[in-house]
Design a protein around this motif. Structure first.
Motif, PDB file in Angstrom:
ATOM      1  N   THR A 295       0.861  -1.169   0.000  1.00  0.00           N
ATOM      2  CA  THR A 295       0.000   0.000   0.000  1.00  0.00           C
ATOM      3  C   THR A 295       0.899   1.220   0.000  1.00  0.00           C
ATOM      4  O   THR A 295       1.605   1.483   0.982  1.00  0.00           O
ATOM      5  CB  THR A 295      -0.904   0.031   1.245  1.00  0.00           C
ATOM      6  OG1 THR A 295      -1.730  -1.138   1.243  1.00  0.00           O
ATOM      7  CG2 THR A 295      -1.782   1.273   1.250  1.00  0.00           C
ATOM      8  N   VAL A 296       0.922   1.948  -1.105  1.00  0.00           N
ATOM      9  CA  VAL A 296       1.858   3.064  -1.241  1.00  0.00           C
ATOM     10  C   VAL A 296       1.122   4.345  -1.631  1.00  0.00           C
ATOM     11  O   VAL A 296       0.142   4.312  -2.374  1.00  0.00           O
ATOM     12  CB  VAL A 296       2.966   2.767  -2.286  1.00  0.00           C
ATOM     13  CG1 VAL A 296       3.978   1.790  -1.747  1.00  0.00           C
ATOM     14  CG2 VAL A 296       2.366   2.254  -3.583  1.00  0.00           C
ATOM     15  N   THR A 297       1.631   5.449  -1.124  1.00  0.00           N
ATOM     16  CA  THR A 297       1.091   6.766  -1.445  1.00  0.00           C
ATOM     17  C   THR A 297       1.354   7.098  -2.907  1.00  0.00           C
ATOM     18  O   THR A 297       2.397   6.735  -3.465  1.00  0.00           O
ATOM     19  CB  THR A 297       1.761   7.830  -0.558  1.00  0.00           C
ATOM     20  OG1 THR A 297       1.579   7.480   0.805  1.00  0.00           O
ATOM     21  CG2 THR A 297       1.175   9.204  -0.814  1.00  0.00           C
ATOM     22  N   ASP A 298       0.422   7.804  -3.526  1.00  0.00           N
ATOM     23  CA  ASP A 298       0.595   8.241  -4.909  1.00  0.00           C
ATOM     24  C   ASP A 298       1.542   9.436  -4.924  1.00  0.00           C
ATOM     25  O   ASP A 298       1.117  10.577  -4.843  1.00  0.00           O
ATOM     26  CB  ASP A 298      -0.758   8.616  -5.515  1.00  0.00           C
ATOM     27  CG  ASP A 298      -0.659   8.913  -6.996  1.00  0.00           C
ATOM     28  OD1 ASP A 298       0.354   8.530  -7.610  1.00  0.00           O
ATOM     29  OD2 ASP A 298      -1.595   9.531  -7.532  1.00  0.00           O
ATOM     30  N   SER A 299       2.822   9.179  -5.036  1.00  0.00           N
ATOM     31  CA  SER A 299       3.840  10.219  -4.926  1.00  0.00           C
ATOM     32  C   SER A 299       3.793  11.198  -6.093  1.00  0.00           C
ATOM     33  O   SER A 299       3.621  10.809  -7.246  1.00  0.00           O
ATOM     34  CB  SER A 299       5.230   9.590  -4.859  1.00  0.00           C
ATOM     35  OG  SER A 299       6.229  10.582  -4.882  1.00  0.00           O
ATOM     36  N   GLN A 300       3.975  12.480  -5.773  1.00  0.00           N
ATOM     37  CA  GLN A 300       4.108  13.529  -6.776  1.00  0.00           C
ATOM     38  C   GLN A 300       5.530  14.093  -6.787  1.00  0.00           C
ATOM     39  O   GLN A 300       5.768  15.150  -7.363  1.00  0.00           O
ATOM     40  CB  GLN A 300       3.102  14.646  -6.507  1.00  0.00           C
ATOM     41  CG  GLN A 300       1.661  14.248  -6.752  1.00  0.00           C
ATOM     42  CD  GLN A 300       1.395  13.908  -8.206  1.00  0.00           C
ATOM     43  OE1 GLN A 300       1.768  14.653  -9.107  1.00  0.00           O
ATOM     44  NE2 GLN A 300       0.751  12.771  -8.452  1.00  0.00           N
ATOM     45  N   ALA A 301       6.460  13.389  -6.173  1.00  0.00           N
ATOM     46  CA  ALA A 301       7.851  13.823  -6.098  1.00  0.00           C
ATOM     47  C   ALA A 301       8.732  12.828  -6.852  1.00  0.00           C
ATOM     48  O   ALA A 301       8.226  11.984  -7.595  1.00  0.00           O
ATOM     49  CB  ALA A 301       8.282  13.952  -4.639  1.00  0.00           C
ATOM     50  N   ASN A 302      10.037  12.900  -6.667  1.00  0.00           N
ATOM     51  CA  ASN A 302      10.928  11.970  -7.362  1.00  0.00           C
ATOM     52  C   ASN A 302      11.380  10.846  -6.429  1.00  0.00           C
ATOM     53  O   ASN A 302      12.513  10.370  -6.495  1.00  0.00           O
ATOM     54  CB  ASN A 302      12.145  12.699  -7.951  1.00  0.00           C
ATOM     55  CG  ASN A 302      13.109  13.196  -6.888  1.00  0.00           C
ATOM     56  OD1 ASN A 302      12.717  13.472  -5.751  1.00  0.00           O
ATOM     57  ND2 ASN A 302      14.374  13.319  -7.245  1.00  0.00           N
ATOM     58  N   PHE A 303      10.467  10.404  -5.584  1.00  0.00           N
ATOM     59  CA  PHE A 303      10.740   9.313  -4.666  1.00  0.00           C
ATOM     60  C   PHE A 303       9.437   8.616  -4.311  1.00  0.00           C
ATOM     61  O   PHE A 303       8.340   9.131  -4.583  1.00  0.00           O
ATOM     62  CB  PHE A 303      11.431   9.818  -3.392  1.00  0.00           C
ATOM     63  CG  PHE A 303      10.696  10.943  -2.705  1.00  0.00           C
ATOM     64  CD1 PHE A 303       9.629  10.696  -1.847  1.00  0.00           C
ATOM     65  CD2 PHE A 303      11.053  12.263  -2.924  1.00  0.00           C
ATOM     66  CE1 PHE A 303       8.943  11.720  -1.226  1.00  0.00           C
ATOM     67  CE2 PHE A 303      10.372  13.306  -2.309  1.00  0.00           C
ATOM     68  CZ  PHE A 303       9.312  13.042  -1.457  1.00  0.00           C
ATOM     69  N   VAL A 304       9.565   7.448  -3.700  1.00  0.00           N
ATOM     70  CA  VAL A 304       8.402   6.735  -3.167  1.00  0.00           C
ATOM     71  C   VAL A 304       8.639   6.454  -1.695  1.00  0.00           C
ATOM     72  O   VAL A 304       9.782   6.493  -1.209  1.00  0.00           O
ATOM     73  CB  VAL A 304       8.133   5.424  -3.933  1.00  0.00           C
ATOM     74  CG1 VAL A 304       7.764   5.722  -5.376  1.00  0.00           C
ATOM     75  CG2 VAL A 304       9.335   4.482  -3.865  1.00  0.00           C
ATOM     76  N   TRP A 305       7.555   6.189  -0.982  1.00  0.00           N
ATOM     77  CA  TRP A 305       7.608   6.020   0.468  1.00  0.00           C
ATOM     78  C   TRP A 305       6.966   4.694   0.857  1.00  0.00           C
ATOM     79  O   TRP A 305       5.850   4.392   0.416  1.00  0.00           O
ATOM     80  CB  TRP A 305       6.876   7.170   1.140  1.00  0.00           C
ATOM     81  CG  TRP A 305       6.576   7.040   2.608  1.00  0.00           C
ATOM     82  CD1 TRP A 305       5.369   6.769   3.190  1.00  0.00           C
ATOM     83  CD2 TRP A 305       7.491   7.210   3.701  1.00  0.00           C
ATOM     84  NE1 TRP A 305       5.475   6.769   4.557  1.00  0.00           N
ATOM     85  CE2 TRP A 305       6.760   7.037   4.895  1.00  0.00           C
ATOM     86  CE3 TRP A 305       8.853   7.508   3.768  1.00  0.00           C
ATOM     87  CZ2 TRP A 305       7.361   7.138   6.168  1.00  0.00           C
ATOM     88  CZ3 TRP A 305       9.451   7.614   5.025  1.00  0.00           C
ATOM     89  CH2 TRP A 305       8.709   7.422   6.196  1.00  0.00           C
ATOM     90  N   LEU A 306       7.704   3.926   1.654  1.00  0.00           N
ATOM     91  CA  LEU A 306       7.158   2.685   2.196  1.00  0.00           C
ATOM     92  C   LEU A 306       7.021   2.836   3.710  1.00  0.00           C
ATOM     93  O   LEU A 306       8.013   3.078   4.409  1.00  0.00           O
ATOM     94  CB  LEU A 306       8.074   1.498   1.885  1.00  0.00           C
ATOM     95  CG  LEU A 306       8.214   1.071   0.422  1.00  0.00           C
ATOM     96  CD1 LEU A 306       9.116  -0.145   0.318  1.00  0.00           C
ATOM     97  CD2 LEU A 306       6.849   0.779  -0.202  1.00  0.00           C
ATOM     98  N   ARG A 307       5.803   2.713   4.213  1.00  0.00           N
ATOM     99  CA  ARG A 307       5.551   2.760   5.652  1.00  0.00           C
ATOM    100  C   ARG A 307       5.849   1.369   6.205  1.00  0.00           C
ATOM    101  O   ARG A 307       5.068   0.442   6.054  1.00  0.00           O
ATOM    102  CB  ARG A 307       4.108   3.174   5.910  1.00  0.00           C
ATOM    103  CG  ARG A 307       3.702   3.200   7.359  1.00  0.00           C
ATOM    104  CD  ARG A 307       4.397   4.263   8.164  1.00  0.00           C
ATOM    105  NE  ARG A 307       3.952   5.616   7.845  1.00  0.00           N
ATOM    106  CZ  ARG A 307       4.335   6.689   8.546  1.00  0.00           C
ATOM    107  NH1 ARG A 307       5.170   6.550   9.587  1.00  0.00           N
ATOM    108  NH2 ARG A 307       3.928   7.892   8.205  1.00  0.00           N
ATOM    109  N   LEU A 308       7.000   1.226   6.854  1.00  0.00           N
ATOM    110  CA  LEU A 308       7.499  -0.076   7.284  1.00  0.00           C
ATOM    111  C   LEU A 308       7.500  -0.260   8.794  1.00  0.00           C
ATOM    112  O   LEU A 308       7.709  -1.375   9.291  1.00  0.00           O
ATOM    113  CB  LEU A 308       8.919  -0.288   6.753  1.00  0.00           C
ATOM    114  CG  LEU A 308       9.046  -0.393   5.229  1.00  0.00           C
ATOM    115  CD1 LEU A 308      10.474  -0.097   4.798  1.00  0.00           C
ATOM    116  CD2 LEU A 308       8.621  -1.766   4.756  1.00  0.00           C
TER     117      LEU A 308
END
Length: 356
Positions: A295-308
């Protein structure tokens, strides 16, 4: 040292100051996906202009950063008097705090957000007011507006947010700005603006124009690929822009950085092509992560985020062994820059194995 030897007195605000943790530098065999850097080399014409300028770096740079300020004003359609520069957008953010906040004042920002906010706030002597993100990793603007008191001097709004990549839409941001008292400065930190593709996300420069209490931060470190030269800028109405120039370190933006930034603005056709390629890679990476079950946020930047959560450091260690260095935030999650295709593929393989 003997117990009775005195040492210089330092400010109490420095006690317990959190350390800024830069992205870990990998060894030569690994990819660095920890600092949101642009994987491409400088834009066309930039290196040549910098080499030519380097012949004169026995001289001080233009302290007024006049050529770059004029180029920024022309490019973004703002008065040159509204432009102020500094050593990266974080340097300008610190100048904003110096100009607005001190002991007894409060600074509001979402959390987690850009990790420099608590550091520069504490250095100023002001008090941080951290407002937790929503469950979907976004700014809780209602809670931030409710947190405003008569001690509030400045509010940071990171859009898209670092490190989650989530972005605020136009209508909700306007409603928030309408609730903030006019004597409180709202700083729209748009370090990743060039990677935004959601049409609902506003350009802060359009919102600032009729709002004297809004300032917009931009940087040449990310999309423009000048992270090593440290140059950023703010666009704000004259009283704020003048305060930024007054608090700037003299000659802080060096001559090579000024030349490189000017040439980068003039090479924006190539910039847009590179940004679009990174956005396409971001889309591919997000789709692959979701296919794996994340489940990942729809990123609008040049990276992605994993809530771990508690597994964050374990994930970062496994990624490094596989050949990519990511940016972990212990107990929370990991931010992974969109880099070269090969690097992204290694990250996706690690994510898949970790998911299993």
């Amino acid at each position: 040292m003997a117990d009775d030897v005195q040492t210089p007195k330092l400010r109490e605000a420095l006690r317990g100051l959190p350390a800024y943790r830069p992205g870990k530098i990998p060894d030569a065999s690994a990819f660095k996906l920890s600092s949101n850097e642009n994987p491409y080399p400088p834009l066309p014409g930039v290196l040549e202009a910098v080499r030519e300028s380097a012949e004169n770096f026995n001289r001080y740079p233009d302290m007024g950063v006049s050529a770059l300020s004029a180029e920024i004003a022309k490019r973004f359609g703002v008065p040159v008097e509204h432009v102020a520069t500094g050593t990266g957008s974080v340097g300008v953010a610190q100048q904003l705090l110096q100009a607005t906040s001190g002991p007894g004042d409060e600074v509001i920002y979402a959390w987690r957000s850009f990790e420099a906010y608590p550091i520069i706030t504490q250095i100023s002597g002001a008090t941080s007011v951290r407002v937790p993100l929503t469950r979907d990793e976004r700014h809780d603007l209602d809670a931030m507006a409710a947190a405003v008191t008569d001690r509030t001097r400045l509010i940071f709004v990171c859009n898209p947010n670092n490190p989650t990549g989530a972005a605020i839409h136009h209508d909700e941001l306007v409603r928030f700005l309408d609730r903030v008292p006019q004597d409180v400065l709202v700083v729209l930190d748009e370090a990743y603006r060039e990677f935004v593709r959601d049409p609902g996300v506003p350009d802060g420069l359009e919102l600032y124009r009729d709002r004297p209490n809004v300032a917009v931060l931009r940087t040449f470190s990310k999309a423009y690929g000048l992270a090593g030269l440290r140059v950023g800028f703010a666009v704000a109405h004259e009283p704020v822009a003048e305060a930024l120039r007054a608090t700037a370190v003299p000659f802080g933006v060096n001559s090579l950085a000024q030349v490189a930034a000017v040439e980068s603005l003039r090479a924006e056709a190539a910039l847009f092509e590179r940004c679009e390629a990174l956005v396409q890679e971001r889309t591919r990476v997000l789709a692959a992560l979701r296919e794996q079950g994340w489940t990942v946020t729809d990123s609008q930047a040049n990276f992605v985020w994993l809530r771990l959560g508690e597994r964050t450091m374990d994930f970062a260690a496994k990624a490094e062994v596989a050949g990519v260095v990511v940016r972990p935030f212990a107990g929370e999650g990991a931010r992974i820059t969109i880099g070269e295709v090969e690097a992204n593929d290694i990250f996706l393989r690690v994510a898949s194995e970790f998911r299993d």
